[in-house]
Design an enzyme around this catalytic site. Structure first.
Site: not given
Length: 252
Positions: A143, A156, A160
Site C-alpha cells: 500500500s 495498516y 504493509k
C-alpha cells in the site's frame, strides 16, 4: 500481451472481488488458470463464473491466516491444474481507522497476523509444495500508506511496510528460481476502500496528478507485468501504482 501465462497456475488470496478479482481477470485473459480464496464460498463461486467457470478458475473459501486453509488451497491448486507457478498475496484487513495511540494491541496483532504472517505462510506453502523444485513468481500487494504516513491508517501502513521488507528478504533468499516483488496501490475504487472515497471522490481525485482514483484493472496490469517473463530481471522491488499521488504530495 497475448498469452503470457498459458499453462501457468496462480493462487490469488482475497480474490472474490476488488483488486484480487481484477488481478484474476488479467491473468485469465492472458491464459492462466487461477485459484481464488476468500471468506465466502458463494461469492467465490460467482467470481469463478465470471472468470469462465471451472476450466479456468477454482474458488476455495477460508480465512487467509488459517494454516489448514492455506495447505488445502495449495494442494487443490496442484491437484486441479497440475502446477502452482504464481502466487499473489492480496488478502488483507484494516479493522481500525484512527490514531495509533488509541489502538487496541489485540487489533494490531490481528492486522499483522493477516497482512504479514499469513502472506509469509502462503509463500512457505507454495515453496514447499511446488516452487522449490519448479520455480515460481510471487507478488505481494502492499500500500502507498507503507511509504508515507496516512491519517487513520497507521497500523495498516505499518503492516504493509513490513510486507515490503519481507518481499525484499524473500527475494534474496529464494532467488534465482523464484522472483518476489510487491505492488503498492493508492486508493482503488473497491468495497474495501469505499470509506476513503465515497462522497468525496471528486475532491480526492483532484489531489492525484492523473486526476482519478485507481481501478482494479490498474493493479491487475501491474501485477501481471511483474509475474511475467517481461520482468525476468526484476526481483525484490516495489512498484508504486498510485496515479502519481505520492509524487504530488511531495511536490506540494
Amino acid at each position: 500481451m497475448g498469452q503470457r501465462f498459458e499453462g501457468k497456475t496462480a493462487i490469488i488470496t482475497g480474490a472474490s472481488r476488488g483488486i484480487g478479482l481484477g488481478i484474476a481477470k488479467q491473468l485469465v485473459a492472458e491464459g492462466a488458470r487461477v485459484v481464488l480464496t476468500g471468506r465466502k464460498q458463494e461469492t467465490l463461486d460467482e467470481a469463478v463464473d465470471r472468470l469462465g467457470g471451472p476450466q479456468t478458475a477454482l474458488g476455495v473459501a477460508g480465512k487467509a491466516d488459517d494454516a489448514q486453509h492455506q495447505a488445502d488451497t495449495v494442494r487443490r491448486a496442484v491437484e486441479t491444474f497440475d502446477s502452482l507457478d504464481l502466487l499473489v498475496n492480496n488478502a488483507g484487513i484494516n479493522p481500525w481507522y484512527g490514531p495509533m495511540v488509541d489502538l487496541d494491541p489485540r487489533v494490531a496483532r490481528k492486522v499483522f497476523e493477516v497482512n504479514c504472517f499469513a502472506a509469509l505462510a502462503w509463500v512457505q506453502q507454495a515453496h514447499h509444495v511446488w516452487m522449490k523444485e519448479h520455480g515460481g513468481r510471487v507478488v505481494n500487494i502492499a500500500s502507498h500508506s507503507a511509504i508515507q504516513p496516512a491519517p487513520g491508517l497507521g497500523i495498516y501502513g505499518a503492516s504493509k511496510a513490513m510486507l515490503i521488507t519481507m518481499t525484499k528478504q524473500l527475494a534474496v533468499e529464494l532467488g534465482p528460481n523464484i522472483r518476489v516483488n510487491a505492488v503498492a496501490p493508492a486508493v482503488v475504487k473497491t468495497k474495501f476502500s469505499a470509506a476513503l472515497y465515497e462522497g468525496r471522490e471528486e475532491e480526492l481525485s483532484a489531489s492525484y496528478p492523473l486526476k482519478r482514483l485507481g481501478e482494479p484493472g490498474d493493479i491487475g496490469s501491474a501485477v501481471a507485468f511483474l509475474l511475467s517473463e517481461q520482468a525476468s530481471w526484476i526481483t525484490g522491488q516495489l512498484l508504486v501504482v498510485d496515479g502519481g499521488v505520492t509524487v504530488g504530495e511531495v511536490a506540494e
